[in-house]
Design an enzyme around this catalytic site. Sequence first.
Site, short mmCIF file in Angstrom:
data_model
loop_
_atom_site.label_atom_id
_atom_site.label_comp_id
_atom_site.label_asym_id
_atom_site.label_seq_id
_atom_site.Cartn_x
_atom_site.Cartn_y
_atom_site.Cartn_z
N GLU A 188 0.70 -1.18 0.46
CA GLU A 188 0.87 0.02 0.48
C GLU A 188 0.52 1.06 -0.38
O GLU A 188 0.61 2.54 -0.05
CB GLU A 188 -1.06 0.16 1.38
CG GLU A 188 -2.47 -1.63 1.06
CD GLU A 188 -3.49 -1.01 0.26
OE1 GLU A 188 -3.07 0.17 -0.77
OE2 GLU A 188 -3.64 -1.98 -0.30
N ARG A 195 0.56 3.85 -3.14
CA ARG A 195 0.09 5.33 -3.48
C ARG A 195 1.07 6.42 -2.74
O ARG A 195 1.39 7.00 -3.65
CB ARG A 195 -0.65 5.37 -2.05
CG ARG A 195 -1.94 4.00 -2.39
CD ARG A 195 -3.06 3.97 -1.11
NE ARG A 195 -4.08 2.89 -0.53
CZ ARG A 195 -4.58 2.74 -0.47
NH1 ARG A 195 -5.60 3.74 0.02
NH2 ARG A 195 -5.38 1.39 -0.38
N ASP A 248 -5.46 -10.08 -8.20
CA ASP A 248 -5.53 -9.10 -9.48
C ASP A 248 -4.30 -8.20 -9.89
O ASP A 248 -4.29 -8.86 -11.30
CB ASP A 248 -6.60 -8.18 -8.70
CG ASP A 248 -6.46 -7.66 -7.99
OD1 ASP A 248 -5.77 -7.90 -6.97
OD2 ASP A 248 -7.13 -6.48 -7.23
N GLU A 292 -12.08 0.59 -10.48
CA GLU A 292 -11.54 0.02 -10.99
C GLU A 292 -12.89 -0.15 -12.63
O GLU A 292 -11.76 -0.09 -13.85
CB GLU A 292 -11.75 -1.50 -10.42
CG GLU A 292 -10.54 -1.94 -10.20
CD GLU A 292 -10.44 -0.96 -9.02
OE1 GLU A 292 -11.90 -1.14 -8.33
OE2 GLU A 292 -9.81 -1.51 -8.01
N THR A 297 -0.62 0.79 -9.94
CA THR A 297 -2.03 0.37 -10.00
C THR A 297 -2.73 1.36 -9.34
O THR A 297 -4.21 0.63 -8.73
CB THR A 297 -1.71 -0.98 -9.04
OG1 THR A 297 -3.13 -1.47 -8.76
CG2 THR A 297 -1.14 -1.23 -8.04
C1 DMJ Z 1 -5.74 0.43 -4.29
O1 DMJ Z 1 -5.27 1.12 -3.87
C2 DMJ Z 1 -5.34 0.20 -6.02
O2 DMJ Z 1 -6.42 0.30 -7.42
C3 DMJ Z 1 -5.07 -1.68 -6.33
O3 DMJ Z 1 -5.06 -2.22 -6.85
C4 DMJ Z 1 -6.62 -2.39 -5.08
N1 DMJ Z 1 -7.21 -1.60 -4.15
C5 DMJ Z 1 -7.43 -0.18 -4.64
C6 DMJ Z 1 -9.00 1.01 -5.37
O4 DMJ Z 1 -9.45 -0.39 -5.42
#
Ligand code: DMJ
Length: 667
Positions: free
Chosen positions: A298, A302, A431, A566, A655
């Site tokens: 995370e 981020r 994912d 998403e 992501t």
């Molecule tokens: C985000 O932190 C990122 O997109 C991660 O890959 C999946 N979860 C959240 C958003 O849903």
Amino acid sequence: MYSPLRKDFVTLTLGEQHSRSYTNGKHRRQSCWRKWKQLSRLQRSLILFLLAFLVICGIFSYPSLSEQWKALSDGSVKEDWVDVENEGLRPIHPGLIPKVVPGVVQEESPEPQRPNAPVLPKPQALKKPPSKRGPPALQKRGNISEWQVKDREEPANRREDEEEKETKTVISWRGAMIEAEQGTDPQPSARMKEAAGPAEGEGASPLPPVSVKPVDRAQAVREAFRHAWKGYKAYAWGHDELKPISKTHGEWFGLGLTLIDALDTMWILDLKEEFEEAKGWVEKELSFSKNVDVNLFESTIRILGGLLSTYHLSGDPLFLDKAKDIGLRLMPAFNTPSKIPYSDVNIGKGTAHPPRWTTDSTVAEVTSIQLEFRELSRLTQDPQYQKAVDEVMQQVHRLDGKYDGLVPMFINTNSGKFTHRGVFTLGARADSYYEYLLKQWLQGGKKEPELLEDYLQAVEGIKKNLLKQTSPSKLLFVGELSHGRLNPKMDHLVCFLPGTLALGAHNGLPADHMELAVQLMETCHQMYVQMETGLSPEIAHFNLQNDNGRDVDVKPADRHNLLRPETVESLFYMYRFTQDSKYRDWGWEILQSFNKYTRVPSGGYTSIGNVRDPMSPLPRDKMESFFLGETLKYLFLLFSDDPELISLDKYVFNTEAHPLPLWPSAS
Ligand code: DMJ
């Protein structure tokens, strides 16, 4: 009627004066007459005059009083009030309802007025099926039998009137008032127009042009961002997350997560003032020298990702310095027997550890930090970061336990082997492994064949093992394979997949990836439109049994919506690569639903607990940092007419939607 016994009792107890009240009527009349006779003539005349005056006034005012009474009793006055069915709740006075001017994005008032008591909205009218898109049975929101009953009972024109009235009504719940839908109806997509045939008057003499100002959808996203930022600034400045309803903040790592996640969004949306303020905080307040445990994945996607991308967009070395600082502090996570990183790092102490209950890490987490660490190595010319994350990918590439390219969800940090084998999903815990295979290959200039090989094999594995169609409308979805059986459930998280497949096809991968992307995009769209709030649940269950039922069902525990990105992320890719305006329309509908059910008037947006109940969507009092980092950014890029704004031939999004450059040698 009193019994003699009772009359005696009263007379004896109360004495002479009070006993009079209980004597019979004859006595009362006699004493009144005696009193009247005792009055002087002048007094009697005055009393008679007053009585006559009152009788005359009464006769004159009767007609208007009776009108008012009639109006009250036949309900016509009630129409001016929001209809509230729940007992104990007070209606909002019409004076509190802001007027929505079609075609104009509403500027928010400085401090929204709100009623003292919470008020529930009227149930949302079930929408009529949009004319052309998708299979016919998919066009309904809500329960099909409800639809049929409604159709029989109500004349069509009345329903339309009511629908229009309802969309303009201010609704609120549990202390959070939700404003009326902003803007106007989406512009019809090219396909809808095509299917609708020639417009009225087409082919005949042209009508004079009517000037209707189209809604500036990109501007509406900027407005939504500003509204979210207003709440964050007021109640959560410098903290991780806004709790917009209780008007306070939540802490996860204590590192200003929302602010960092939102930096490049502000840059892209050209919100200069907000960006400068946030930059000031990064400069003066942000310190990673803290005794705090953070999650490696995370904080990489981020914080590290957000700082790196902001450095690239702004060119300000402040962000690169901060990126180096956090990058270095995360490195102890890789000190494990297998070199598969631990999930948690104490960035102050320089120690790392797995979660308390296991020595496993999540596969998606250890394989979705590569874009960021590789970029950090390139920028700093220090290979240690890239070496650590490439090692993870090489091990996973060689590992036993995959199933046609699909990976299990856990990997052990001691043995470096997959654990809990037997469950394969494109959702939580796996994912972004698939997403980062493709994106690393693109980032590095398509020069790492193992990454491509693993990606192509995984897509084949998905096609072979996880795809299934619903019974009613033949919607294609990606299920979960659990010990040989396909579970027809799909996380909202899986909706990143259409975008990733489209990105691959755009970069020369097989055309059938794009066909799959188109079909899965439709499914993700249906996960929104088949819900009463127009917002997707966290997890959808698909109907494989009943030909006549709904395609998408939701279990009570999965009814929440966390403002996730998403679907709008994939809509952005699909629009960029196809220019089909239906994808923009779908994104616009989603933004409107967010505004209707998750916007908190005092600032911010909240996740909700029940997408099936527009009357009570159950705000959860939390605005996740990815709403600003990802959801609003992708919506803005979807509506922006400038394909060069973060060109997909120059950047790759991590992501968490932070764009990083494709390496120069790549082009
Ligand atoms: C985000 O932190 C990122 O997109 C991660 O890959 C999946 N979860 C959240 C958003 O849903």
